[in-house]
Design an enzyme around this catalytic site. Structure first.
Site, PDB file in Angstrom:
ATOM      1  CB  SER A   1      -0.907   0.004   1.232  1.00 41.68           C
ATOM      2  OG  SER A   1      -1.520   1.258   1.393  1.00 41.68           O
ATOM      3  CG  LEU A   2       2.641   2.702  -2.888  1.00 39.06           C
ATOM      4  CD1 LEU A   2       3.041   3.070  -4.304  1.00 39.06           C
ATOM      5  CD2 LEU A   2       3.859   2.496  -2.005  1.00 39.06           C
ATOM      6  N   GLY A   3      -0.730   4.293   0.377  1.00 33.28           N
ATOM      7  CA  GLY A   3      -1.665   5.272   0.900  1.00 33.28           C
ATOM      8  C   GLY A   3      -2.475   5.923  -0.198  1.00 33.28           C
TER       9      GLY A   3
ATOM     10  N   GLY B   1      -1.875   4.979  -3.964  1.00 31.68           N
ATOM     11  CA  GLY B   1      -2.257   3.720  -4.596  1.00 31.68           C
ATOM     12  C   GLY B   1      -1.577   2.518  -3.999  1.00 31.68           C
TER      13      GLY B   1
ATOM     14  N   GLY C   1      -6.655   0.762   4.647  1.00 32.01           N
ATOM     15  CA  GLY C   1      -5.828  -0.363   4.211  1.00 32.01           C
ATOM     16  C   GLY C   1      -6.512  -1.699   4.416  1.00 32.01           C
ATOM     17  CG  ASP C   2      -7.681  -2.617   8.175  1.00 31.48           C
ATOM     18  OD1 ASP C   2      -6.527  -3.064   8.063  1.00 31.48           O
ATOM     19  OD2 ASP C   2      -8.044  -1.873   9.108  1.00 31.48           O
TER      20      ASP C   2
END
Length: 313
Positions: A220-222, A225, A251-252
Protein backbone atom coordinates in the site's frame (compact mmCIF):
# COMPACT_ATOMS: atom_id res chain seq x y z
CA UNK A 1 -15.77 -17.87 3.17
CA UNK A 2 -12.97 -15.61 4.39
CA UNK A 3 -11.91 -16.08 8.01
CA UNK A 4 -10.24 -13.14 9.72
CA UNK A 5 -8.10 -13.32 12.85
CA UNK A 6 -7.45 -10.26 14.99
CA UNK A 7 -5.14 -11.10 17.88
CA UNK A 8 -5.30 -7.57 19.36
CA UNK A 9 -8.76 -6.11 18.60
CA UNK A 10 -10.10 -2.86 20.02
CA UNK A 11 -13.01 -0.54 20.51
CA UNK A 12 -12.22 2.59 18.47
CA UNK A 13 -13.56 6.05 19.22
CA UNK A 14 -12.99 8.65 16.48
CA UNK A 15 -13.36 12.35 17.26
CA UNK A 16 -13.60 14.89 14.44
CA UNK A 17 -12.18 18.23 15.60
CA UNK A 18 -11.53 21.60 13.97
CA UNK A 19 -7.88 21.70 15.02
CA UNK A 20 -5.74 20.00 17.67
CA UNK A 21 -4.36 22.50 20.20
CA UNK A 22 -2.01 21.01 22.77
CA UNK A 23 -2.67 21.93 26.39
CA UNK A 24 -6.14 23.29 25.67
CA UNK A 25 -9.70 21.94 25.69
CA UNK A 26 -10.50 20.57 22.22
CA UNK A 27 -14.15 20.04 21.36
CA UNK A 28 -15.35 17.37 18.97
CA UNK A 29 -17.76 18.23 16.18
CA UNK A 30 -18.61 14.58 15.54
CA UNK A 31 -17.83 11.28 17.24
CA UNK A 32 -17.93 7.70 16.00
CA UNK A 33 -17.62 4.44 17.95
CA UNK A 34 -16.58 1.45 15.86
CA UNK A 35 -15.26 -2.07 16.26
CA UNK A 36 -11.50 -1.94 15.80
CA UNK A 37 -8.58 -4.08 14.75
CA UNK A 38 -7.33 -4.74 11.24
CA UNK A 39 -8.82 -8.21 10.83
CA UNK A 40 -12.08 -7.00 12.32
CA UNK A 41 -12.18 -4.22 9.72
CA UNK A 42 -11.56 -6.69 6.90
CA UNK A 43 -14.61 -8.69 8.02
CA UNK A 44 -16.69 -5.52 8.37
CA UNK A 45 -15.82 -4.47 4.81
CA UNK A 46 -16.62 -7.93 3.47
CA UNK A 47 -20.00 -8.02 5.24
CA UNK A 48 -20.86 -4.55 3.91
CA UNK A 49 -20.33 -5.89 0.39
CA UNK A 50 -22.11 -9.22 0.80
CA UNK A 51 -19.05 -11.48 1.11
CA UNK A 52 -19.23 -14.42 3.52
CA UNK A 53 -16.83 -14.02 6.43
CA UNK A 54 -16.24 -15.01 10.03
CA UNK A 55 -14.16 -13.00 12.49
CA UNK A 56 -12.18 -14.76 15.22
CA UNK A 57 -10.83 -12.63 18.03
CA UNK A 58 -9.87 -12.84 21.71
CA UNK A 59 -12.10 -10.66 23.90
CA UNK A 60 -12.04 -9.70 27.56
CA UNK A 61 -13.65 -7.30 30.03
CA UNK A 62 -16.47 -4.83 29.46
CA UNK A 63 -14.72 -3.49 26.36
CA UNK A 64 -14.65 -7.00 24.92
CA UNK A 65 -18.39 -7.34 25.48
CA UNK A 66 -18.94 -3.96 23.83
CA UNK A 67 -16.82 -5.01 20.85
CA UNK A 68 -18.91 -8.14 20.37
CA UNK A 69 -22.14 -6.10 20.49
CA UNK A 70 -20.82 -3.60 17.95
CA UNK A 71 -19.78 -6.35 15.54
CA UNK A 72 -23.05 -8.21 15.84
CA UNK A 73 -24.84 -4.93 15.25
CA UNK A 74 -23.09 -4.75 11.87
CA UNK A 75 -24.04 -8.33 11.04
CA UNK A 76 -20.54 -9.77 11.42
CA UNK A 77 -20.47 -13.48 12.29
CA UNK A 78 -17.82 -14.00 14.93
CA UNK A 79 -16.23 -16.33 17.41
CA UNK A 80 -15.04 -14.51 20.51
CA UNK A 81 -12.40 -16.40 22.50
CA UNK A 82 -12.59 -15.37 26.19
CA UNK A 83 -9.36 -14.06 27.75
CA UNK A 84 -8.46 -12.78 31.21
CA UNK A 85 -7.21 -9.39 29.99
CA UNK A 86 -9.28 -6.36 28.98
CA UNK A 87 -9.79 -5.60 25.28
CA UNK A 88 -8.04 -2.33 24.45
CA UNK A 89 -9.64 1.01 23.55
CA UNK A 90 -8.15 3.41 20.99
CA UNK A 91 -8.81 7.08 20.28
CA UNK A 92 -8.39 8.77 16.88
CA UNK A 93 -8.44 12.55 16.36
CA UNK A 94 -9.26 13.66 12.81
CA UNK A 95 -8.80 17.25 11.58
CA UNK A 96 -10.56 18.74 8.52
CA UNK A 97 -7.40 18.59 6.38
CA UNK A 98 -7.18 14.83 6.91
CA UNK A 99 -4.52 14.93 9.63
CA UNK A 100 -5.01 11.92 11.88
CA UNK A 101 -3.65 11.58 15.43
CA UNK A 102 -4.02 8.12 16.95
CA UNK A 103 -3.68 7.09 20.57
CA UNK A 104 -3.55 3.31 20.76
CA UNK A 105 -3.35 1.14 23.86
CA UNK A 106 -0.90 -1.75 23.67
CA UNK A 107 -3.62 -4.25 24.49
CA UNK A 108 -3.83 -7.10 27.00
CA UNK A 109 -1.21 -9.80 27.29
CA UNK A 110 -2.30 -12.95 25.46
CA UNK A 111 -1.22 -15.97 27.47
CA UNK A 112 0.23 -19.02 25.74
CA UNK A 113 -2.82 -21.07 26.72
CA UNK A 114 -5.13 -18.40 25.26
CA UNK A 115 -3.19 -18.30 21.98
CA UNK A 116 -3.48 -22.09 21.83
CA UNK A 117 -7.28 -21.84 22.04
CA UNK A 118 -7.34 -19.11 19.38
CA UNK A 119 -5.14 -21.22 17.10
CA UNK A 120 -7.36 -24.28 17.49
CA UNK A 121 -10.45 -22.16 16.76
CA UNK A 122 -8.83 -20.76 13.61
CA UNK A 123 -7.71 -24.19 12.36
CA UNK A 124 -11.25 -25.52 12.73
CA UNK A 125 -12.74 -22.56 10.88
CA UNK A 126 -10.06 -22.74 8.17
CA UNK A 127 -11.39 -26.10 6.96
CA UNK A 128 -14.30 -24.28 5.29
CA UNK A 129 -12.43 -21.10 4.33
CA UNK A 130 -10.99 -19.91 1.04
CA UNK A 131 -8.68 -17.50 2.87
CA UNK A 132 -7.49 -17.01 6.44
CA UNK A 133 -6.52 -13.40 7.12
CA UNK A 134 -4.30 -12.58 10.11
CA UNK A 135 -4.15 -8.81 10.53
CA UNK A 136 -2.92 -6.25 12.99
CA UNK A 137 -0.43 -5.95 15.80
CA UNK A 138 0.76 -8.94 17.75
CA UNK A 139 -0.29 -8.49 21.40
CA UNK A 140 2.01 -8.62 24.41
CA UNK A 141 2.78 -12.17 25.44
CA UNK A 142 2.97 -13.54 21.89
CA UNK A 143 6.65 -14.03 21.04
CA UNK A 144 8.01 -13.93 17.47
CA UNK A 145 8.57 -17.67 17.75
CA UNK A 146 4.95 -18.26 18.81
CA UNK A 147 3.65 -16.11 15.94
CA UNK A 148 5.89 -17.96 13.47
CA UNK A 149 4.51 -21.26 14.71
CA UNK A 150 0.95 -19.89 14.54
CA UNK A 151 1.37 -18.92 10.86
CA UNK A 152 3.30 -22.05 9.99
CA UNK A 153 0.61 -24.34 11.35
CA UNK A 154 -2.03 -22.62 9.25
CA UNK A 155 0.05 -22.90 6.08
CA UNK A 156 1.01 -26.53 6.71
CA UNK A 157 -2.66 -27.28 7.36
CA UNK A 158 -3.50 -26.12 3.84
CA UNK A 159 -4.85 -22.63 4.56
CA UNK A 160 -4.33 -19.81 2.06
CA UNK A 161 -2.90 -17.31 4.49
CA UNK A 162 -2.96 -13.52 4.06
CA UNK A 163 -1.10 -11.44 6.64
CA UNK A 164 -1.15 -7.68 7.28
CA UNK A 165 1.26 -6.80 10.07
CA UNK A 166 4.70 -5.25 10.53
CA UNK A 167 8.22 -5.82 11.82
CA UNK A 168 9.32 -9.28 12.85
CA UNK A 169 5.79 -10.74 12.58
CA UNK A 170 5.73 -9.66 8.90
CA UNK A 171 9.08 -11.34 8.32
CA UNK A 172 7.80 -14.46 10.11
CA UNK A 173 4.65 -14.58 7.98
CA UNK A 174 6.67 -14.37 4.76
CA UNK A 175 9.08 -17.09 5.90
CA UNK A 176 6.12 -19.27 6.94
CA UNK A 177 4.91 -19.18 3.34
CA UNK A 178 1.94 -16.83 3.54
CA UNK A 179 0.17 -16.72 0.18
CA UNK A 180 -0.21 -12.93 0.50
CA UNK A 181 1.33 -10.19 2.64
CA UNK A 182 0.12 -6.57 2.65
CA UNK A 183 2.64 -4.12 4.08
CA UNK A 184 2.47 -0.39 3.61
CA UNK A 185 5.49 1.46 2.27
CA UNK A 186 7.04 2.15 5.68
CA UNK A 187 6.46 -1.40 6.93
CA UNK A 188 8.04 -2.79 3.77
CA UNK A 189 11.04 -0.48 4.15
CA UNK A 190 11.42 -1.38 7.82
CA UNK A 191 11.32 -5.14 7.37
CA UNK A 192 13.77 -5.14 4.45
CA UNK A 193 16.03 -2.37 5.75
CA UNK A 194 15.94 -0.50 2.42
CA UNK A 195 14.82 3.06 1.67
CA UNK A 196 11.98 3.05 -0.86
CA UNK A 197 12.29 6.10 -3.11
CA UNK A 198 10.77 4.72 -6.31
CA UNK A 199 8.39 2.07 -7.51
CA UNK A 200 11.45 0.05 -8.52
CA UNK A 201 12.59 0.14 -4.88
CA UNK A 202 9.15 -1.04 -3.74
CA UNK A 203 9.17 -3.87 -6.28
CA UNK A 204 12.67 -4.97 -5.26
CA UNK A 205 11.69 -4.95 -1.57
CA UNK A 206 8.54 -6.91 -2.38
CA UNK A 207 10.63 -9.46 -4.25
CA UNK A 208 12.72 -9.86 -1.09
CA UNK A 209 9.57 -10.91 0.79
CA UNK A 210 8.78 -13.30 -2.04
CA UNK A 211 12.26 -14.83 -1.78
CA UNK A 212 11.64 -15.32 1.92
CA UNK A 213 8.56 -17.38 1.03
CA UNK A 214 5.58 -15.05 0.51
CA UNK A 215 3.48 -15.77 -2.57
CA UNK A 216 2.21 -12.27 -3.44
CA UNK A 217 2.93 -8.83 -2.03
CA UNK A 218 0.33 -6.06 -2.07
CA UNK A 219 2.20 -2.93 -0.98
CA UNK A 220 0.00 0.00 0.00
CA UNK A 221 1.18 3.50 -0.89
CA UNK A 222 -1.67 5.27 0.90
CA UNK A 223 -3.38 7.96 -1.16
CA UNK A 224 -0.96 7.25 -4.03
CA UNK A 225 -2.26 3.72 -4.60
CA UNK A 226 -0.62 0.33 -4.39
CA UNK A 227 1.91 -2.01 -5.99
CA UNK A 228 1.10 -5.67 -6.60
CA UNK A 229 4.03 -8.04 -7.06
CA UNK A 230 3.37 -11.72 -7.71
CA UNK A 231 4.44 -14.58 -9.96
CA UNK A 232 2.75 -12.89 -12.93
CA UNK A 233 4.77 -9.67 -12.63
CA UNK A 234 4.15 -6.15 -11.36
CA UNK A 235 1.06 -3.94 -11.44
CA UNK A 236 0.76 -0.35 -10.26
CA UNK A 237 -2.62 0.97 -9.19
CA UNK A 238 -3.68 4.59 -8.72
CA UNK A 239 -6.88 5.19 -6.74
CA UNK A 240 -9.72 7.54 -7.62
CA UNK A 241 -9.44 11.06 -6.25
CA UNK A 242 -11.36 11.47 -3.00
CA UNK A 243 -11.52 13.93 -0.14
CA UNK A 244 -9.99 12.02 2.76
CA UNK A 245 -12.13 12.18 5.85
CA UNK A 246 -10.44 9.41 7.85
CA UNK A 247 -7.81 7.00 6.59
CA UNK A 248 -8.35 4.69 9.57
CA UNK A 249 -9.23 1.25 8.20
CA UNK A 250 -8.63 2.18 4.55
CA UNK A 251 -5.83 -0.36 4.21
CA UNK A 252 -8.08 -3.03 5.72
CA UNK A 253 -10.82 -2.22 3.22
CA UNK A 254 -8.18 -2.44 0.47
CA UNK A 255 -7.21 -5.95 1.58
CA UNK A 256 -10.87 -6.98 1.80
CA UNK A 257 -11.58 -5.76 -1.73
CA UNK A 258 -8.48 -7.51 -3.08
CA UNK A 259 -9.49 -10.85 -1.56
CA UNK A 260 -13.15 -10.48 -2.52
CA UNK A 261 -12.13 -10.06 -6.19
CA UNK A 262 -9.92 -13.15 -6.34
CA UNK A 263 -6.62 -11.80 -4.96
CA UNK A 264 -4.82 -11.72 -8.32
CA UNK A 265 -4.46 -9.46 -11.34
CA UNK A 266 -5.80 -6.09 -12.43
CA UNK A 267 -9.41 -6.81 -11.42
CA UNK A 268 -8.46 -7.54 -7.82
CA UNK A 269 -6.14 -4.52 -7.63
CA UNK A 270 -8.90 -2.30 -9.04
CA UNK A 271 -11.33 -3.57 -6.42
CA UNK A 272 -8.76 -3.10 -3.69
CA UNK A 273 -8.19 0.54 -4.57
CA UNK A 274 -11.90 1.25 -5.00
CA UNK A 275 -12.66 -0.16 -1.55
CA UNK A 276 -9.67 1.50 0.14
CA UNK A 277 -10.28 4.98 -1.28
CA UNK A 278 -13.98 4.75 -0.45
CA UNK A 279 -13.14 3.90 3.17
CA UNK A 280 -10.82 6.91 3.37
CA UNK A 281 -13.68 9.19 2.29
CA UNK A 282 -15.92 8.01 5.16
CA UNK A 283 -15.93 9.17 8.79
CA UNK A 284 -14.34 7.21 11.61
CA UNK A 285 -13.47 3.67 10.60
CA UNK A 286 -16.65 3.06 8.62
CA UNK A 287 -16.35 0.47 5.89
CA UNK A 288 -17.70 1.18 2.38
CA UNK A 289 -20.86 -0.29 0.89
CA UNK A 290 -21.28 -1.00 -2.85
CA UNK A 291 -22.77 2.45 -3.49
CA UNK A 292 -19.59 4.08 -2.11
CA UNK A 293 -17.24 2.42 -4.63
CA UNK A 294 -15.75 4.18 -7.67
CA UNK A 295 -14.06 1.54 -9.80
CA UNK A 296 -13.98 3.76 -12.90
CA UNK A 297 -11.60 6.17 -11.18
CA UNK A 298 -8.93 3.50 -10.66
CA UNK A 299 -5.99 3.33 -13.08
CA UNK A 300 -3.86 0.19 -13.47
CA UNK A 301 -0.52 0.06 -15.30
CA UNK A 302 2.73 -1.96 -15.37
CA UNK A 303 5.52 -0.94 -12.98
CA UNK A 304 7.80 2.01 -13.81
CA UNK A 305 10.37 4.28 -12.13
CA UNK A 306 7.86 6.67 -10.51
CA UNK A 307 9.54 8.59 -7.64
CA UNK A 308 8.04 7.98 -4.20
CA UNK A 309 9.72 10.74 -2.23
CA UNK A 310 6.43 12.46 -1.41
CA UNK A 311 4.23 9.36 -1.11
CA UNK A 312 2.54 8.53 2.17
CA UNK A 313 2.06 5.12 3.76
Amino acid sequence: MIVTVTLNPSVDRTLEIETLTHGRVNRAAHTHLDPGGKGVNVSRALVANGVDTRAILPCGGDEGDQLVRLLRGEGVRLTAVPIDGRTRSNVTLVEPDGTVTKINESGPELAETELTVVAATVRAAAEDAEWVVVSGTVPPGVTPEAFTEFCGELVSGGAKLAVDTSGEPLRAAARAGAALVKPNRHELSDVTGVALDSVTDVVNAAETLRRWGAGSVLASLGSKGAVLVDADGVLIGEPPSVVTRSAVGAGDAMLAGFLAAGAAGAKALTEALAWGSAAASLPGSRMPFPADLNRHGVRISPGDLTPLSHMDS
